[in-house]
Design a protein around this motif. Structure first.
Motif, PDB file in Angstrom:
ATOM      1  N   GLY A  56       0.796  -1.222   0.000  1.00 12.44           N
ATOM      2  CA  GLY A  56       0.000   0.000   0.000  1.00 12.44           C
ATOM      3  C   GLY A  56       0.825   1.267   0.000  1.00 12.44           C
ATOM      4  N   PHE A  57       1.986   1.277   0.643  1.00  8.24           N
ATOM      5  CA  PHE A  57       2.763   2.510   0.712  1.00  8.24           C
ATOM      6  C   PHE A  57       3.378   2.874  -0.637  1.00  8.24           C
ATOM      7  CE2 PHE A  57       5.816  -0.838   1.481  1.00  8.24           C
ATOM      8  CZ  PHE A  57       6.945  -0.432   0.798  1.00  8.24           C
ATOM      9  N   GLN A  58       3.452   1.912  -1.588  1.00  5.51           N
ATOM     10  CA  GLN A  58       3.998   2.231  -2.907  1.00  5.51           C
ATOM     11  C   GLN A  58       2.936   2.739  -3.876  1.00  5.51           C
ATOM     12  OE1 GLN A  58       6.346  -0.838  -4.691  1.00  5.51           O
ATOM     13  NE2 GLN A  58       7.618  -1.199  -2.866  1.00  5.51           N
ATOM     14  N   GLN A  66       6.356   2.179  -9.340  1.00  6.70           N
ATOM     15  CA  GLN A  66       5.686   1.151  -8.538  1.00  6.70           C
ATOM     16  C   GLN A  66       6.249  -0.232  -8.875  1.00  6.70           C
ATOM     17  OE1 GLN A  66       1.527   1.602  -9.352  1.00  6.70           O
ATOM     18  NE2 GLN A  66       1.341   3.539  -8.227  1.00  6.70           N
ATOM     19  N   ASN A  67       6.490  -1.017  -7.833  1.00  6.11           N
ATOM     20  CA  ASN A  67       7.093  -2.344  -7.989  1.00  6.11           C
ATOM     21  C   ASN A  67       6.043  -3.422  -7.768  1.00  6.11           C
ATOM     22  OD1 ASN A  67       8.894  -4.462  -8.252  1.00  6.11           O
ATOM     23  ND2 ASN A  67       9.764  -4.223  -6.198  1.00  6.11           N
ATOM     24  N   TRP A  68       5.277  -3.706  -8.818  1.00  7.36           N
ATOM     25  CA  TRP A  68       4.256  -4.754  -8.729  1.00  7.36           C
ATOM     26  C   TRP A  68       4.925  -6.132  -8.794  1.00  7.36           C
ATOM     27  CZ3 TRP A  68      -0.933  -4.023  -7.980  1.00  7.36           C
ATOM     28  CH2 TRP A  68      -1.398  -2.702  -8.077  1.00  7.36           C
ATOM     29  N   TYR A  93      -2.429  -3.969   1.196  1.00 11.35           N
ATOM     30  CA  TYR A  93      -1.953  -4.309  -0.143  1.00 11.35           C
ATOM     31  C   TYR A  93      -3.037  -3.990  -1.167  1.00 11.35           C
ATOM     32  CZ  TYR A  93       1.636  -6.901   2.376  1.00 11.35           C
ATOM     33  OH  TYR A  93       2.658  -7.234   3.213  1.00 11.35           O
ATOM     34  N   CYS A  94      -2.552  -3.823  -2.412  1.00 12.03           N
ATOM     35  CA  CYS A  94      -3.433  -3.649  -3.563  1.00 12.03           C
ATOM     36  C   CYS A  94      -3.232  -4.845  -4.487  1.00 12.03           C
ATOM     37  CB  CYS A  94      -3.120  -2.341  -4.295  1.00 12.03           C
ATOM     38  SG  CYS A  94      -4.182  -2.031  -5.734  1.00 12.03           S
TER      39      CYS A  94
END
Length: 367
Positions: A56-58, A66-68, A93-94
């Protein structure tokens, strides 16, 4: 001209992305630290799916920063297991998923997920009952995470709700007992009565309630009466006595068997026993071979021979009348004849006194 090509390429890319319908109705099936992402897809045809997650913080960063992290790649099922994705239980989390074909991809569909808040808590791993002096002792095992750790290490405020009731009163409202302990004793129960128990895990911070564990039933005990103790003692004595008698009987039968094998109970015939008793120091059944022995050979004659010998032996009168008058002097002839007759009669009488009948009809005589 180059600007026109860029515009056309952007239009084609938008069309390729937008034509494929994205997954819909994203949901999570969770228990403890097991997380499974589910979704629906409205279009017909063959497609695969890709699922990713992002801390979530990213999410506040620019898209290119963003590091998916990808968990499922080109899976045909409409589910993806995030259990082993190392999601922190207290994190946010997303999660997102999209559909893929050989030529096109859909837009991403995302959902936010906080395990501590949204993940369901499971029931106790096991519940065991033990009857202790008229009470019931309940042993509760904590629900376990996917890494075999107690859920109390993740949800420290978790506790248990125990429900118990008499088995005969199935429709009666059960008694409840909240506890944080893993071992609880249920007091003030009826003696010699069956009780049923089940346990639920609870986490009040997010109002979580697990399913109840499997119902366990057990009978309570009561005070042992004096006659029951006495009866048990007598039964123990009887069993010990019977066991001892059985062992003794087996030992006796084995001893008799060995004795019959090595020392058979066979008696000698009477005529052999008399021979055995002739000499108490050195009994023999066969004539001795060494000279100077006390036993002498025996002569065996039949009973008919003895009768014949007795009938043929002359008596004193026959010898007197049959003696010739002219043989020697009167005194010497009579004396000689009388002596011979007396000797013959005495010998025959001694033979008749010492004979021993045998089993075959003969007589055994000691010489």
């Amino acid at each position: 001209m180059s600007a026109l090509r860029c515009v056309l390429l952007l239009i084609n890319l938008t069309t390729a992305v937008g034509d494929l319908s994205p997954p819909q109705n994203l949901s999570l099936q969770t228990q403890n630290t097991q997380y499974v992402l589910l979704w629906d897809w409205a279009m017909n045809g063959t497609a695969t799916f890709t699922a990713q997650y992002l801390p979530g913080f990213q999410s506040r960063k620019a898209p290119h920063k963003q590091n998916w992290k990808t968990v499922c790649v080109d899976v045909s099922e409409r589910r993806c297991d995030f259990t082993h994705a190392d999601l922190n239980y207290l994190g946010l989390y997303c999660l997102r998923v999209r559909a893929n074909t050989s030529q096109r991809v859909s837009n991403w569909t995302s959902i936010n997920f906080c395990p501590d808040k949204e993940a369901d808590i499971g029931p106790p791993s096991s519940v065991k009952l033990t009857a202790v002096k008229g009470d019931l002792e309940v042993d509760i095992a904590d629900p376990m995470s996917s890494s075999n750790a107690s859920m109390k290490t993740l949800a420290q405020e978790m506790y248990y709700l125990i429900q118990y009731w008499r088995q005969a009163d199935g429709n009666q409202k059960p008694e409840v007992l909240p506890t944080r302990n893993n071992k609880v004793t249920l007091f003030e129960l009826d003696r010699w009565t069956w009780y049923c128990v089940r346990v639920q895990s609870r986490y009040d911070f997010y109002n979580k309630r697990s399913d109840f564990s499997d119902t366990q039933c057990m009978s309570t005990e009561g005070q042992t009466l004096f006659w029951q103790i006495l009866l048990s003692f007598l039964l123990s004595l009887v069993l010990c006595f019977l066991l001892a008698m059985l062992v003794w009987f087996c030992f006796y039968r084995m001893l008799m068997f060995l004795k019959s094998v090595f020392y058979p109970n066979v008696h000698l015939p009477p005529h052999l026993q008399e021979l055995w008793s002739c000499d108490s120091e050195t009994p023999r059944l066969l004539p001795p071979q060494s000279p100077g022995s006390d036993c002498e050979p025996l002569d065996l004659i039949s009973a008919e021979m003895v009768v014949v010998m007795d009938a043929q032996s002359p008596n004193c009168e026959d010898l007197d009348t049959s003696a010739p008058s002219g043989h020697g002097s009167g005194d010497s002839g009579f004396s000689s004849t009388e002596e011979d007759s007396s000797h013959t009669h005495t010998h025959t009488h001694d033979m008749l006194k010492t004979h021993t009948p045998l089993h075959d009809g003969t007589l055994e005589l000691c010489a």
